[in-house]
Scaffold this motif. Structure first.
Motif, PDB file in Angstrom:
ATOM      1  N   SER A 152     -67.998 -48.747 110.674  1.00 51.74           N
ATOM      2  CA  SER A 152     -67.002 -48.983 111.725  1.00 51.74           C
ATOM      3  C   SER A 152     -67.639 -49.044 113.109  1.00 51.74           C
ATOM      4  N   ARG A 156     -67.006 -52.120 115.576  1.00 51.18           N
ATOM      5  CA  ARG A 156     -66.387 -51.900 116.888  1.00 51.18           C
ATOM      6  C   ARG A 156     -67.197 -52.565 117.995  1.00 51.18           C
ATOM      7  N   ASP A 177     -61.335 -47.529 108.650  1.00 50.23           N
ATOM      8  CA  ASP A 177     -60.134 -47.868 109.409  1.00 50.23           C
ATOM      9  C   ASP A 177     -60.400 -48.018 110.900  1.00 50.23           C
ATOM     10  N   GLN A 178     -61.290 -47.207 111.457  1.00 52.99           N
ATOM     11  CA  GLN A 178     -61.568 -47.275 112.892  1.00 52.99           C
ATOM     12  C   GLN A 178     -62.130 -48.631 113.292  1.00 52.99           C
ATOM     13  N   ALA A 181     -59.303 -51.211 113.125  1.00 51.89           N
ATOM     14  CA  ALA A 181     -58.379 -50.982 114.239  1.00 51.89           C
ATOM     15  C   ALA A 181     -58.964 -51.531 115.533  1.00 51.89           C
ATOM     16  N   ALA A 182     -60.291 -51.400 115.715  1.00 51.84           N
ATOM     17  CA  ALA A 182     -60.946 -51.938 116.912  1.00 51.84           C
ATOM     18  C   ALA A 182     -60.840 -53.457 116.950  1.00 51.84           C
ATOM     19  N   THR A 204     -53.996 -47.417 106.981  1.00 52.81           N
ATOM     20  CA  THR A 204     -54.069 -47.152 108.424  1.00 52.81           C
ATOM     21  C   THR A 204     -54.792 -48.271 109.154  1.00 52.81           C
ATOM     22  N   GLY A 205     -55.942 -48.690 108.623  1.00 55.51           N
ATOM     23  CA  GLY A 205     -56.719 -49.734 109.281  1.00 55.51           C
ATOM     24  C   GLY A 205     -56.000 -51.062 109.311  1.00 55.51           C
ATOM     25  N   ASN A 208     -52.935 -51.104 111.691  1.00 54.40           N
ATOM     26  CA  ASN A 208     -53.351 -51.223 113.092  1.00 54.40           C
ATOM     27  C   ASN A 208     -53.808 -52.636 113.430  1.00 54.40           C
TER      28      ASN A 208
END
Length: 607
Positions: A152, A156, A177-178, A181-182, A204-205, A208
């Motif tokens: 991630s 990102r 997920d992070q 999401a980014a 979650t990812g 988002n």
């Protein structure tokens, strides 16, 4: 005149760049860049796409490429592709080895000897991905295939620096997920996202990302992501209203998720489903709501029936492409409903649907006059009358694929040949009732044929290929395992099909050197040939072939007892464009091995 450059003195940069755009292959562009320094600089400016093996160095290969090609917008990195370094061990190449020292070696492939080229494979890390973001700020398309070390953090960094990103392929990347999401937060222009085998992702990812990309996202692929469920698809259905393409392969998706997409994404055009827990309820909703659907593929479904196809036929009037694979509970009734309702159908594939028979396909022939491609695979209940109806009603058919259709014989092929004279591609494999009579009809009627494959069809002999010799535009021919074909048939092809570029004659026991000599004389454009298991071909025939076929790029010749070390050396020495030779290891001399390098491939086990 010598010493006078009339091109560079007359043409401005813009015009030369425009000319470079017409060079659509990498070798052509590379050759043009070597003309002079000006052309080298201009060619680098015009490059918009690079494809490389993965690298673990933030200052090595990726950084070098970004400095040389500043206008790149498409980057493809595939960790499965190794980087072959053009140097050998020893003092002569020590400088080259040190020049690449910033590349951090993660894995070195085995070498067969000290004379071989060194092949090293590198892994892309988050640091390398950060260099991609820094060097290619105009990036629009990024493909990271099986880059398992990317996390991630790296994703990102790309998202923050490449805000113009429109397409992202993360197949096989273990991102979390992070990172996703980014992407949703920073890449508001993202239109195409592939998440196949991204095992680190959860709902979650993806939720988002759907929130961030909203109306821009047009294509989404999800496969083998065990933690992505209907919750994600509900978010996609609620926010991604412009979604046009959805591909799902998951046992964790149920009706609820597909229903949410069908009701929310009203402009859906392409739907591919391999979800064993989806039933008629979801597919009926697709038929009712998604009236813009043009492409539908259903794989390995076991829980829906003809009700689904009846709904599709009733509501999806624009459907053009339909694939049904291993759909055991579908029958002729469902296919008939599609035929009656979807008259614009152009492509149909039926694979392993054992309850679909002759009547269902006859309905297609009567109603779908625009059909251009038909594939029938493992369809034991479809007989000659079905293809007779296709021949009468589908005059625009250009491609026909038949695999293991035991009830289809010469009568069906004759009907296709006489009715579909625009046929360009015919592939038949293990259809044991198809013989020479049907293929003769193809040769007599289908003059535009360019691609013919007749694999393991025992009843086809030389007379069939004599007729095919009248198809002068033929470029691809595969007659592997057709034991009754010998020199006469291949000689007819050599004399009648000068544009042939691919030939597979493997497992033809009656084929000898005479056919190879004729092939060399008649088919100078030949690029790929497969001779494996041809016991009568010797070094003599091979020599005649390669002396004339100067464009030859690949040659497979395993289990050919008449071809010796001399024949292998002749292929390597005579073919300047050769890229791959497949042969037994013991037939390659040390001298040939040094000359060929990585061009030669060997069987895993030599007998």
């Amino acid at each position: 005149m010598k010493g006078h450059d009339r091109i560079n003195s007359s043409l401005p940069d813009e015009l030369i760049l425009e000319i470079f755009r017409y060079l659509d292959t990498k070798p052509s562009r590379d050759a043009a860049s070597l003309v002079c320094k000006r052309w080298l600089g201009l060619e680098r400016l015009s490059r918009d796409t690079i494809r490389i093996g993965a690298s673990g160095s933030p200052d090595g290969l990726v950084k070098m490429l970004s400095s040389r090609f500043p206008h790149v917008r498409n980057v493809f990195i595939d960790e499965r592709r190794s980087i072959t370094l053009p140097f050998q061990f020893g003092k002569r190449r020590r400088a080259d080895h040190s020049a690449l020292s910033p590349l951090k070696l993660q894995f070195a492939a085995g070498k067969t000897g000290p004379e071989d080229y060194e092949t090293e494979t590198y892994y892309l890390s988050d640091a390398g991905l950060a260099v991609v973001g820094d060097g290619f700020s105009k990036l629009e398309k990024l493909s990271l295939i099986w880059c398992s070390n990317v996390t991630s953090l790296g994703l990102r960094s790309i998202a923050e620096k490449c805000n113009a990103l429109k397409s992202l392929d993360l197949q096989g990347c273990y991102v979390g997920d992070q990172g996703l999401a980014a992407v949703g937060e920073w890449c508001k222009q993202l239109e195409d996202l592939n998440l196949r085998f991204c095992e680190g992702l959860t709902d979650t990812g993806l939720v988002n990302l759907a929130l961030g990309c909203r109306r821009k996202l047009k294509s989404l692929g999800v496969a083998a992501c065990a933690k992505i469920t209907d919750v994600s698809l509900e978010a996609v259905g609620s926010y991604c209203l412009s979604l046009e393409t959805l591909s799902l392969d998951s046992e964790f998706i149920h009706n609820k998720g597909v229903l949410a997409v069908a009701k929310g994404c009203r402009v859906l055009k392409v739907l591919k489903l391999q979800c064993i827990n989806v039933t008629d309820e979801a597919l009926e909703a697709v038929g009712i709501v998604c009236n813009t659907l043009e492409f539908l593929a259903l794989y390995s479904f076991q829980r829906f029936t003809d009700k689904s196809l009846c709904a599709i036929g009733k509501g999806c009037k624009r459907l053009k492409n339909l694939t049904l694979s291993d759909c055991y509970f579908l029958s002729d009734k469902g296919l008939e409903a599609v035929a009656i309702g979807c008259t614009e159908l152009t492509h149909l594939e039926v694979n392993g649907c054992h309850n679909i028979g002759t009547f269902g396909l006859e309905s297609i022939g009567r109603s779908c006059a625009s059909l251009s491609e038909l594939a029938l695979l493992y369809c034991q209940k479809i007989g000659n009358f079905a293809l007779s109806e296709i021949g009468r009603g589908c005059k625009f058919l250009q491609a026909l694929h038949l695999v293991d259709c035991s009830s289809i014989g010469d009568d069906a092929i004759i009907s296709i040949a006489k009715g579909c004279r625009n046929l360009k591609k015919l592939h038949i494999r293990r259809c044991y009732e198809v013989g020479s009579e049907g293929i003769v009809a193809v040769g007599e009627n289908c003059k535009f044929l360019t691609d013919l494959s007749l694999r393991f069809c025992d009843k086809i002999g030389d007379e069939a290929l004599v007729a095919i010799g009248n198809c002068h535009s033929l470029r691809y021919l595969n007659v592997s395992g057709c034991h009754h074909i010998g020199d006469a048939g291949i000689i007819a092809i050599a004399r009648g099909c000068p544009e042939l570029s691919y030939l597979d004659v493997s497992v033809l026991q009656n084929l000898g050197d005479m056919a190879m000599a004729e092939m060399g004389e008649g088919c100078p454009m030949l690029k790929d040939i497969v001779l494996s298991h041809c016991r009568q071909i010797t070094d003599v025939g091979l020599s005649y072939l390669v002396s004339k076929c100067t464009f030859l790029e690949t040659c497979h010749m395993v289990y050919c007892p008449g071809i010796t070390t001399v024949g292998v050396a002749t292929v390597v020495a005579s073919c300047a464009n050769i890229k791959k030779v497949l042969v037994e290891r013991w037939k390659v001399s040390q001298r040939t091995r040094r000359r060929a390098g990585s061009t030669i491939s060997y069987l895993c086990v030599d007998l």
